[in-house]
Design a protein around this motif. Structure first.
Motif, PDB file in Angstrom:
ATOM      1  N   PRO A  83      24.241  88.597  16.203  1.00  0.00           N
ATOM      2  CA  PRO A  83      23.116  89.998  17.244  1.00  0.00           C
ATOM      3  C   PRO A  83      21.695  89.701  18.354  1.00  0.00           C
ATOM      4  CG  PRO A  83      22.521  89.899  14.880  1.00  0.00           C
ATOM      5  CD  PRO A  83      23.813  88.847  15.128  1.00  0.00           C
ATOM      6  N   GLU A  84      21.994  90.328  19.918  1.00  0.00           N
ATOM      7  CA  GLU A  84      20.893  89.847  20.758  1.00  0.00           C
ATOM      8  C   GLU A  84      19.443  90.384  20.381  1.00  0.00           C
ATOM      9  OE1 GLU A  84      21.324  88.941  23.535  1.00  0.00           O
ATOM     10  OE2 GLU A  84      23.260  88.219  23.312  1.00  0.00           O
ATOM     11  N   GLY A  85      18.486  89.704  20.227  1.00  0.00           N
ATOM     12  CA  GLY A  85      16.803  89.805  19.456  1.00  0.00           C
ATOM     13  C   GLY A  85      16.950  89.772  18.508  1.00  0.00           C
ATOM     14  N   ALA A  86      17.940  89.377  17.495  1.00  0.00           N
ATOM     15  CA  ALA A  86      17.591  88.999  16.269  1.00  0.00           C
ATOM     16  C   ALA A  86      16.903  87.780  15.818  1.00  0.00           C
ATOM     17  CB  ALA A  86      18.982  88.395  15.048  1.00  0.00           C
ATOM     18  N   PRO A  87      16.009  87.870  15.656  1.00  0.00           N
ATOM     19  CA  PRO A  87      14.438  87.008  14.930  1.00  0.00           C
ATOM     20  C   PRO A  87      15.659  85.669  13.765  1.00  0.00           C
ATOM     21  CG  PRO A  87      13.818  88.991  13.404  1.00  0.00           C
ATOM     22  CD  PRO A  87      15.123  89.231  14.568  1.00  0.00           C
ATOM     23  N   PRO A  88      14.873  84.386  14.187  1.00  0.00           N
ATOM     24  CA  PRO A  88      15.782  83.712  13.183  1.00  0.00           C
ATOM     25  C   PRO A  88      15.654  83.840  12.040  1.00  0.00           C
ATOM     26  CG  PRO A  88      13.827  82.651  15.292  1.00  0.00           C
ATOM     27  CD  PRO A  88      14.031  83.919  15.340  1.00  0.00           C
ATOM     28  N   ARG A  89      15.913  82.859  11.339  1.00  0.00           N
ATOM     29  CA  ARG A  89      15.638  83.026  10.300  1.00  0.00           C
ATOM     30  C   ARG A  89      14.081  81.950   9.433  1.00  0.00           C
ATOM     31  NH1 ARG A  89      20.900  81.786   5.698  1.00  0.00           N
ATOM     32  NH2 ARG A  89      21.881  83.600   6.068  1.00  0.00           N
ATOM     33  N   PRO A  90      13.135  82.411   8.664  1.00  0.00           N
ATOM     34  CA  PRO A  90      11.984  82.190   9.011  1.00  0.00           C
ATOM     35  C   PRO A  90      12.956  80.748   7.870  1.00  0.00           C
ATOM     36  CG  PRO A  90      11.554  83.887   7.255  1.00  0.00           C
ATOM     37  CD  PRO A  90      13.083  84.344   8.179  1.00  0.00           C
ATOM     38  N   ASN A  91      11.809  79.545   8.079  1.00  0.00           N
ATOM     39  CA  ASN A  91      11.613  78.612   7.169  1.00  0.00           C
ATOM     40  C   ASN A  91      11.313  78.878   5.688  1.00  0.00           C
ATOM     41  OD1 ASN A  91       9.108  77.746   7.604  1.00  0.00           O
ATOM     42  ND2 ASN A  91      10.015  76.512   9.013  1.00  0.00           N
ATOM     43  N   LYS A  92      10.877  78.204   4.966  1.00  0.00           N
ATOM     44  CA  LYS A  92      10.273  78.319   3.864  1.00  0.00           C
ATOM     45  C   LYS A  92       8.728  78.491   4.096  1.00  0.00           C
ATOM     46  CE  LYS A  92      13.946  75.565   0.585  1.00  0.00           C
ATOM     47  NZ  LYS A  92      13.622  75.054  -0.671  1.00  0.00           N
ATOM     48  N   GLU A  94       7.100  79.390   6.724  1.00  0.00           N
ATOM     49  CA  GLU A  94       6.946  80.518   7.088  1.00  0.00           C
ATOM     50  C   GLU A  94       6.659  81.908   6.051  1.00  0.00           C
ATOM     51  OE1 GLU A  94       9.529  80.558  10.099  1.00  0.00           O
ATOM     52  OE2 GLU A  94       8.390  79.565  11.786  1.00  0.00           O
ATOM     53  N   TRP A  95       7.914  81.950   4.959  1.00  0.00           N
ATOM     54  CA  TRP A  95       8.558  82.515   4.440  1.00  0.00           C
ATOM     55  C   TRP A  95       7.134  83.268   3.719  1.00  0.00           C
ATOM     56  CZ3 TRP A  95      12.063  86.687   5.070  1.00  0.00           C
ATOM     57  CH2 TRP A  95      11.862  87.392   3.500  1.00  0.00           C
ATOM     58  N   ALA A  96       6.259  81.993   2.974  1.00  0.00           N
ATOM     59  CA  ALA A  96       5.486  81.695   1.714  1.00  0.00           C
ATOM     60  C   ALA A  96       4.296  82.081   2.210  1.00  0.00           C
ATOM     61  CB  ALA A  96       5.699  79.991   1.166  1.00  0.00           C
ATOM     62  N   LYS A  97       4.421  81.846   3.763  1.00  0.00           N
ATOM     63  CA  LYS A  97       3.157  83.072   4.395  1.00  0.00           C
ATOM     64  C   LYS A  97       3.306  84.455   4.161  1.00  0.00           C
ATOM     65  CE  LYS A  97       1.818  78.275   7.243  1.00  0.00           C
ATOM     66  NZ  LYS A  97       2.693  77.822   8.210  1.00  0.00           N
ATOM     67  N   GLN A  98       3.848  84.445   4.349  1.00  0.00           N
ATOM     68  CA  GLN A  98       4.280  85.957   4.607  1.00  0.00           C
ATOM     69  C   GLN A  98       3.970  87.446   3.087  1.00  0.00           C
ATOM     70  OE1 GLN A  98       8.475  86.395   5.660  1.00  0.00           O
ATOM     71  NE2 GLN A  98       8.092  86.337   7.239  1.00  0.00           N
ATOM     72  N   THR A  99       3.102  88.255   3.608  1.00  0.00           N
ATOM     73  CA  THR A  99       2.942  88.684   2.643  1.00  0.00           C
ATOM     74  C   THR A  99       3.926  89.529   1.794  1.00  0.00           C
ATOM     75  OG1 THR A  99       2.251  91.000   3.988  1.00  0.00           O
ATOM     76  CG2 THR A  99       1.192  88.939   3.221  1.00  0.00           C
ATOM     77  N   ALA A 100       4.023  90.247   0.619  1.00  0.00           N
ATOM     78  CA  ALA A 100       5.103  91.507   0.300  1.00  0.00           C
ATOM     79  C   ALA A 100       5.900  92.345   1.594  1.00  0.00           C
ATOM     80  CB  ALA A 100       4.576  91.798  -0.957  1.00  0.00           C
ATOM     81  N   PRO A 101       4.571  93.332   2.204  1.00  0.00           N
ATOM     82  CA  PRO A 101       5.357  93.987   2.675  1.00  0.00           C
ATOM     83  C   PRO A 101       5.881  93.598   4.231  1.00  0.00           C
ATOM     84  CG  PRO A 101       2.997  94.175   1.661  1.00  0.00           C
ATOM     85  CD  PRO A 101       3.128  92.676   1.863  1.00  0.00           C
ATOM     86  N   GLU A 102       5.724  92.057   4.477  1.00  0.00           N
ATOM     87  CA  GLU A 102       5.976  92.214   5.697  1.00  0.00           C
ATOM     88  C   GLU A 102       7.795  90.939   5.314  1.00  0.00           C
ATOM     89  OE1 GLU A 102       1.889  89.832   8.244  1.00  0.00           O
ATOM     90  OE2 GLU A 102       3.020  88.101   6.711  1.00  0.00           O
ATOM     91  N   ARG A 103       7.729  90.589   3.976  1.00  0.00           N
ATOM     92  CA  ARG A 103       8.544  90.423   3.757  1.00  0.00           C
ATOM     93  C   ARG A 103       9.163  91.436   3.378  1.00  0.00           C
ATOM     94  NH1 ARG A 103       7.562  85.820  -0.947  1.00  0.00           N
ATOM     95  NH2 ARG A 103       6.087  84.078   0.242  1.00  0.00           N
ATOM     96  N   LEU A 104       9.564  92.301   2.720  1.00  0.00           N
ATOM     97  CA  LEU A 104      10.203  93.568   2.864  1.00  0.00           C
ATOM     98  C   LEU A 104      10.120  94.240   4.391  1.00  0.00           C
ATOM     99  CD1 LEU A 104       8.309  95.602  -0.459  1.00  0.00           C
ATOM    100  CD2 LEU A 104      10.833  94.035   0.203  1.00  0.00           C
ATOM    101  N   ASP A 105       9.844  93.799   5.318  1.00  0.00           N
ATOM    102  CA  ASP A 105       9.808  94.468   6.296  1.00  0.00           C
ATOM    103  C   ASP A 105      10.999  93.778   6.888  1.00  0.00           C
ATOM    104  OD1 ASP A 105       8.378  96.370   6.784  1.00  0.00           O
ATOM    105  OD2 ASP A 105       6.382  94.939   7.793  1.00  0.00           O
ATOM    106  N   HIS A 106      10.855  92.563   6.696  1.00  0.00           N
ATOM    107  CA  HIS A 106      11.850  91.757   6.630  1.00  0.00           C
ATOM    108  C   HIS A 106      12.978  91.300   6.906  1.00  0.00           C
ATOM    109  CE1 HIS A 106      13.343  87.352   8.863  1.00  0.00           C
ATOM    110  NE2 HIS A 106      14.041  87.769   7.566  1.00  0.00           N
ATOM    111  N   GLN A 107      13.229  92.040   5.512  1.00  0.00           N
ATOM    112  CA  GLN A 107      14.648  91.919   5.012  1.00  0.00           C
ATOM    113  C   GLN A 107      14.975  93.417   5.997  1.00  0.00           C
ATOM    114  OE1 GLN A 107      14.406  92.603   0.824  1.00  0.00           O
ATOM    115  NE2 GLN A 107      16.387  92.616   0.808  1.00  0.00           N
ATOM    116  N   MET A 108      13.946  94.636   6.006  1.00  0.00           N
ATOM    117  CA  MET A 108      14.468  95.722   6.220  1.00  0.00           C
ATOM    118  C   MET A 108      15.166  95.672   7.915  1.00  0.00           C
ATOM    119  SD  MET A 108      15.236  98.771   5.571  1.00  0.00           S
ATOM    120  CE  MET A 108      13.770  99.758   4.811  1.00  0.00           C
ATOM    121  N   GLU A 109      14.496  94.915   8.292  1.00  0.00           N
ATOM    122  CA  GLU A 109      14.869  94.950   9.983  1.00  0.00           C
ATOM    123  C   GLU A 109      16.410  94.086   9.652  1.00  0.00           C
ATOM    124  OE1 GLU A 109      14.429  95.894  12.619  1.00  0.00           O
ATOM    125  OE2 GLU A 109      13.266  97.138  11.935  1.00  0.00           O
ATOM    126  N   PHE A 110      16.271  93.130   9.059  1.00  0.00           N
ATOM    127  CA  PHE A 110      18.026  92.381   8.520  1.00  0.00           C
ATOM    128  C   PHE A 110      19.014  93.576   8.248  1.00  0.00           C
ATOM    129  CE2 PHE A 110      20.858  90.608   5.454  1.00  0.00           C
ATOM    130  CZ  PHE A 110      21.659  89.691   6.326  1.00  0.00           C
TER     131      PHE A 110
END
Length: 166
Positions: A83-92, A94-110
């Motif tokens: 899809p246009e504008g879809a962010p690439p998957r975060p690597n390990k 990047e994912w490890a640096k994210q907070t729980a809310p950021e991870r959940l936001d990422h999952q919600m967008e997916f």
């Protein structure tokens, strides 16, 4: 007192399940250990297999010349694309640096993008299905059911529940 303890236990259990889900999603985002992006050979093999399945469905449906344009439109609409504008998957890292809310936001967008893709796919199937004869619709349904069983059967879907009983 017993009720309060029970509620706390339920809350802790729910939080544990939520944490496990976030952890599982984090692992899924980068794939299993040692997993990598598909090679060009793997992508070519996937495309060849998809073309083979589509040709079989085309033959089984006995698409008429009058239906050929609808068939080509259908294939164009269900073609898997990023899809246009879809962010690439975060690597390990990047994912490890994210907070729980950021991870959940990422999952919600997916999930929002997945829902939009499913809505587009559903509309394409409905549009094509309307062009088919009743016999062709039955054949299409059979192919679709086989695909769903193949895709989700190991999880108990479409087989009467987790036990696989009707």
């Amino acid at each position: 007192m017993f009720t309060l303890r029970k509620q706390i236990l339920i809350g802790v259990t729910a939080l544990s399940f939520a944490a496990m889900g976030v952890t599982a999603y984090a692992q899924q985002a980068d794939g299993p250990v040692g997993r990598h992006a598909p090679t060009p050979e793997q992508q070519a093999k996937f495309a060849a297999n998809m073309a083979k399945r589509q040709a079989k469905l085309h033959d089984d449906l006995k698409i008429t010349p009058d239906q050929e344009a609808a068939w080509q439109t259908f294939l164009g609409k269900i073609k898997p694309v990023r899809p246009e504008g879809a962010p690439p998957r975060p690597n390990k890292e990047e994912w490890a640096k994210q907070t729980a809310p950021e991870r959940l936001d990422h999952q919600m967008e997916f999930l929002k993008r997945a829902e939009a893709r499913l809505a587009e796919h559903t509309a394409a199937v409905k549009e094509f299905y309307a062009v088919l004869t009743p016999t062709q619709q039955k054949t299409f349904d059979e192919h679709f059911n086989k695909m769903m069983k193949h895709r989700f059967g190991h999880r108990g879907f479409h087989q009467g529940g987790p036990e696989g009983r009707p």
